[in-house]
Design a protein around this motif. Structure first.
Motif, short mmCIF file in Angstrom:
data_model
loop_
_atom_site.label_atom_id
_atom_site.label_comp_id
_atom_site.label_asym_id
_atom_site.label_seq_id
_atom_site.Cartn_x
_atom_site.Cartn_y
_atom_site.Cartn_z
N VAL A 9 43.95 57.63 38.68
CA VAL A 9 42.50 57.40 38.79
C VAL A 9 41.80 57.69 37.46
CG1 VAL A 9 42.48 58.01 41.23
CG2 VAL A 9 42.01 59.78 39.53
N GLU A 10 40.59 57.15 37.33
CA GLU A 10 39.76 57.48 36.18
C GLU A 10 39.45 58.98 36.24
OE1 GLU A 10 38.86 55.44 33.81
OE2 GLU A 10 39.30 53.48 34.70
N ASN A 11 39.57 59.64 35.10
CA ASN A 11 39.29 61.07 35.06
C ASN A 11 37.78 61.30 34.94
OD1 ASN A 11 39.45 63.79 34.80
ND2 ASN A 11 40.52 63.81 32.83
N LYS A 12 37.06 61.07 36.05
CA LYS A 12 35.60 61.22 36.06
C LYS A 12 35.22 62.13 37.21
CE LYS A 12 34.55 56.40 34.90
NZ LYS A 12 34.17 55.18 35.60
N ASN A 65 43.37 51.25 46.73
CA ASN A 65 43.30 50.21 45.70
C ASN A 65 41.91 49.59 45.58
OD1 ASN A 65 45.59 49.62 44.08
ND2 ASN A 65 46.71 49.18 45.96
N LYS A 66 41.19 49.61 46.69
CA LYS A 66 39.87 48.98 46.72
C LYS A 66 38.84 49.76 45.89
CE LYS A 66 36.70 47.36 50.33
NZ LYS A 66 36.59 47.26 51.79
N LEU A 67 39.08 51.05 45.71
CA LEU A 67 38.11 51.86 44.95
C LEU A 67 38.15 51.49 43.47
CD1 LEU A 67 38.85 55.37 46.54
CD2 LEU A 67 36.92 53.86 47.06
N ILE A 71 43.13 53.23 39.54
CA ILE A 71 43.78 52.31 38.62
C ILE A 71 45.09 51.79 39.21
CG2 ILE A 71 44.78 52.07 36.30
CD1 ILE A 71 42.84 54.50 35.58
N LYS A 72 45.85 52.66 39.83
CA LYS A 72 47.16 52.24 40.36
C LYS A 72 47.54 53.13 41.53
CE LYS A 72 51.64 50.99 38.48
NZ LYS A 72 52.58 51.29 37.40
N ARG B 178 39.30 48.74 34.68
CA ARG B 178 40.75 48.51 34.81
C ARG B 178 41.25 48.64 36.24
NH1 ARG B 178 42.70 53.68 31.15
NH2 ARG B 178 40.92 54.98 31.74
N GLY B 179 40.51 49.40 37.07
CA GLY B 179 40.94 49.55 38.46
C GLY B 179 40.36 48.50 39.40
N TYR B 180 39.67 47.52 38.84
CA TYR B 180 38.97 46.56 39.70
C TYR B 180 39.12 45.15 39.17
CZ TYR B 180 35.07 44.31 42.14
OH TYR B 180 34.31 43.47 42.91
N LYS B 181 40.08 44.44 39.75
CA LYS B 181 40.31 43.04 39.34
C LYS B 181 40.52 42.21 40.61
CE LYS B 181 41.23 43.97 34.78
NZ LYS B 181 40.10 44.79 34.36
#
Lengths: 159, 561
Positions: A9-12, A65-67, A71-72, B178-181
């Motif tokens: 995930v994004e580190n936010k 994955n929808k969020l 990222i993966k 990057r997490g949204y395509k």
């Protein structure tokens, strides 16, 4: 069935809340959850162990994955992985039983991290089976406290 | 440039020229810029919930992205119902909320609420901006998320000091998350397999939902159905995606769907679900839904697929693109046996009601259809009137029926009608309401009068929270618990025409059948502001057909007998 899911995930701030919120809102149960930064400081990895049948897991994976901040997502069900759980366990121990406990700890390649008059604290690392086997052996000595990190996992090989 | 101005300039880059909302302590800097700005029109509502629904109605009617603004704390929490409504129906919109100054966040400051925390489950995404330098890029990203993939509402929470802070304004050209395509084109192999299934099917049914309208794929749906002679049933959200007057149309399916749509589904050998999500009001008892059919499910949101009903053939992508590809490859067919069977069902149990001297709601809606030649945009509140509005007005174009399908929000219709009028000023806009629902945002009559927004409210006044009363009548031995809205059966409260007049709107009360058409004509002639038509209808009229909760959709009650 128990699944170990690895989520990059994004580190936010707020991302962990989004993920735990997703699980609670949809009624999925989390067994354990561990978070930490990765080799890239902008990315964190969350390792989640979750119970459920195939259809539940399919939904969990899709919902994650929808969020946009995710990222993966990887479900490790069919992967060759190394799993580790770390526990700190505080057991009642007087002079008499202390050597026995230390002996068991040595067999498990556990570390004695603190010794007091009436207790001993041990650090054990391993997969869940090893950790629970160790806990079973400690039970007769009266466990005072257990702290666990939750499982983290990584794939074997060059991937 | 200060943060507040950056917000407005960013909005202009997104071609926004209208905002809906209410000011407050932590958005004063933003409103100061709005004051100085000549290009942005602001519609000051009387309640933030209504502002959110107006924005939603504007988005649905235009297919663009509307924007609403509210202050921190109660302003933001009042938006929640509107955001949840838009979220459930996949409607793109942006909500901008003020927040207490960054150094006060988390201190239980005056009018502080954890807005991003509260709105997380009811938005596609949300942001708390903590640096004025991030403001423009956040707005860009928010619009991109709102409109792409499966659309939805996005909220941006902006502390007051960020609005006052300043930096250089540059609006990014591109967004890269990057997490949204989102995948749009559909898997070629899956599409091929779908063509094979469709060609082989003897008794297919197309089940079209709101996704067809969102992806602007109505034209493609028509071509697809025409080539394969595929009967089409639409969901409440899909109403208008396929012309109701087409021979292939089965109208709505599900709880208050038609007898023939439900029987077609139950007897079909192939369901082609397009932009629909197998809602419980559609499926009835899930294990018996479309028992003998294979299911092709086309949707842009992978989480919708195999969530409730297992799809034999999933295709993830945009309906418009996939429908085009399918239409190209499917065979031209007649399927006359299947259509004969469907015509038989249509003849056996058409949508109908008792035609007598009494003032019945279905009659009123038929008259509305006549008077407007089916060309109006209809919005609804939620309840019995909503179902009648779907059943007795014929929708032939997408974006002409705006209703809260997923969340079922009473109080949606009136503000949504106002938003639709702001977006489509040349259209006749009619809100079909119940006496219960209309009172949930009745205060917007003020907004409507002040801004000369010309919408007609048709209140089907049965003195009850009618849908709940219907359930209590049918399934709870007529124990009418807390559903009567009047003082008694004789004395209805309020007198809606008088309320309208107090606000400076036009009020009309209609009690008799023969007064209906003249009253409608009078209302449609009035162009200077809102009209409230109060139709005193039969108290205990029910919506039929009806599938009882938990039953299979062919266990359908067509009337009282």
């Amino acid at each position: 069935m128990k699944h170990t899911i690895s989520v990059q995930v994004e580190n936010k701030f707020g991302v962990l809340a989004r993920i735990s919120g997703l699980f609670s809102a949809r009624g999925y149960n989390i067994n354990s959850l561990a978070v930490g930064e990765t080799e890239d400081p902008e990315i964190s990895r969350i390792t989640i162990v979750v119970h459920g049948d195939e259809s539940v897991l399919e939904q969990v994976t899709k919902q994650l994955n929808k969020l946009p901040d995710v990222i993966k997502v990887k479900d490790f069900l069919n992967s060759d992985i190394i799993k580790r759980d770390l526990i700190l366990i505080k057991v009642s121990a007087n002079k008499k039983v202390r050597p026995e406990i230390i002996e068991i700890a040595t067999i498990f390649r556990a570390k004695i991290v603190d010794v007091a008059k009436e207790s001993i604290t041990i650090e054990v690392t391993g997969d869940e089976d090893k950790v629970s086997a160790f806990m079973d052996l400690m039970r007769p000595y009266k466990i005072k406290e257990i702290v666990r990190t939750g499982v983290i996992a990584i794939e074997r090989g060059g991937k | 440039m200060n943060g507040a101005k950056i917000i407005l300039e960013s909005l202009k880059k997104e071609k926004i020229n209208k905002l809906f909302g209410i000011c407050g302590g932590s958005v004063i800097p933003l409103f100061d810029e709005i004051y100085k700005d000549d290009d942005i029109e602001f519609i000051l509502t009387r309640h933030e919930q209504a502002a959110a629904h107006m924005t939603d109605g504007y988005s649905r009617a235009t297919g663009e992205v509307g924007v609403c603004v509210a202050t921190s704390g109660p302003g933001a929490t009042n938006l929640v119902t509107g955001l949840a409504t838009a979220y459930m129906d996949s409607i793109p919109m942006i909500a901008i909320t003020g927040q207490v100054a960054t150094h006060l966040v988390g201190n239980d400051a005056f009018q502080e609420a954890d807005t991003t925390g509260i709105t997380r489950p009811v938005t596609k995404h949300n942001y708390l901006v903590t640096d004025v330098k991030d403001l423009a890029s956040t707005i860009k990203e928010a619009f991109y998320l709102a409109r792409s993939g499966r659309p939805g509402p996005v909220l941006i929470d902006i502390p007051v000091d960020i609005q006052k802070g300043s930096c250089k304004f540059t609006y990014p050209e591109k967004v890269n998350i990057r997490g949204y395509k989102p995948k749009t084109s559909g898997h070629t192999k899956q599409i091929k397999a779908a063509v094979k299934l469709i060609n082989a099917s003897k008794k297919p049914v197309v089940y079209a939902g709101g996704g067809v309208i969102i992806s602007k794929a109505s034209k493609e749906l028509r071509a697809f159905a025409a080539k394969g002679k595929l009967p089409v049933t639409t969901t409440l959200m899909g109403t208008g995606s396929y012309p109701a007057d087409s021979e292939l149309s089965l109208s709505m399916l599900g709880m208050h769907g038609t007898y023939f749509a439900n029987h077609a589904i139950q007897n079909s050998d192939l369901i082609v679900a397009i932009g629909a999500r197998f809602d419980d009001r559609v499926t009835g008892r899930v294990k018996d839904f479309a028992r003998g059919a294979k299911i092709i499910h086309i949707d842009i949101d992978p989480t919708s697929i195999s969530k409730i009903v297992n799809a034999d053939l999933p295709i993830v992508g945009d309906c418009k693109i996939i429908l085009k590809k399918l239409t190209k490859d499917i065979e031209t067919k007649k399927r006359s046996g299947w259509h004969k069977q469907i015509s038989k069902w249509k003849k056996e149990h058409p949508i109908s009601y008792k035609k007598d001297k009494k003032l019945r709601p279905q009659y009123i809606i038929e008259q509305l259809y006549e008077a407007t030649s089916g060309k109006a945009i209809i919005t609804t509140e939620v309840g019995q009137h909503q179902m009648w509005a779907e059943q007795f007005y014929k929708y032939n174009e997408p974006g002409t029926f705006l209703t809260s399908g997923g969340l079922g929000t009473m109080g949606y219709g009136f503000p949504a009608a106002m938003g639709a009028k702001m977006g489509k000023p040349k259209k006749t806009i009619i809100n079909i309401a119940g006496d219960g629902s209309f009172q949930m945002n009745i205060q917007e009559l003020a907004t409507c009068v002040i801004n000369d927004i010309n919408v007609v409210n048709v209140v089907l006044n049965n003195n009850y929270l009618g849908m709940v009363r219907q359930w209590q009548e049918l399934f709870y031995d007529r124990r009418y618990s807390q559903v009567c809205l009047g003082k008694s059966h004789k004395e209805r409260v309020p007198d809606f025409a008088k309320v309208a007049e107090a606000y400076g709107a036009k009020g009309i009360t209609v009690c008799k059948k023969e007064e209906v058409m003249p009253a409608i004509k009078e209302a449609l002639k009035y162009k200077t502001g809102p009209v409230v038509m109060d139709f005193i209808i039969e108290e205990e009229e029910n919506v039929y057909p009806m599938v009882p909760a938990g039953a299979a959709i062919d266990e359908i009650l067509v009337d009282m007998a």
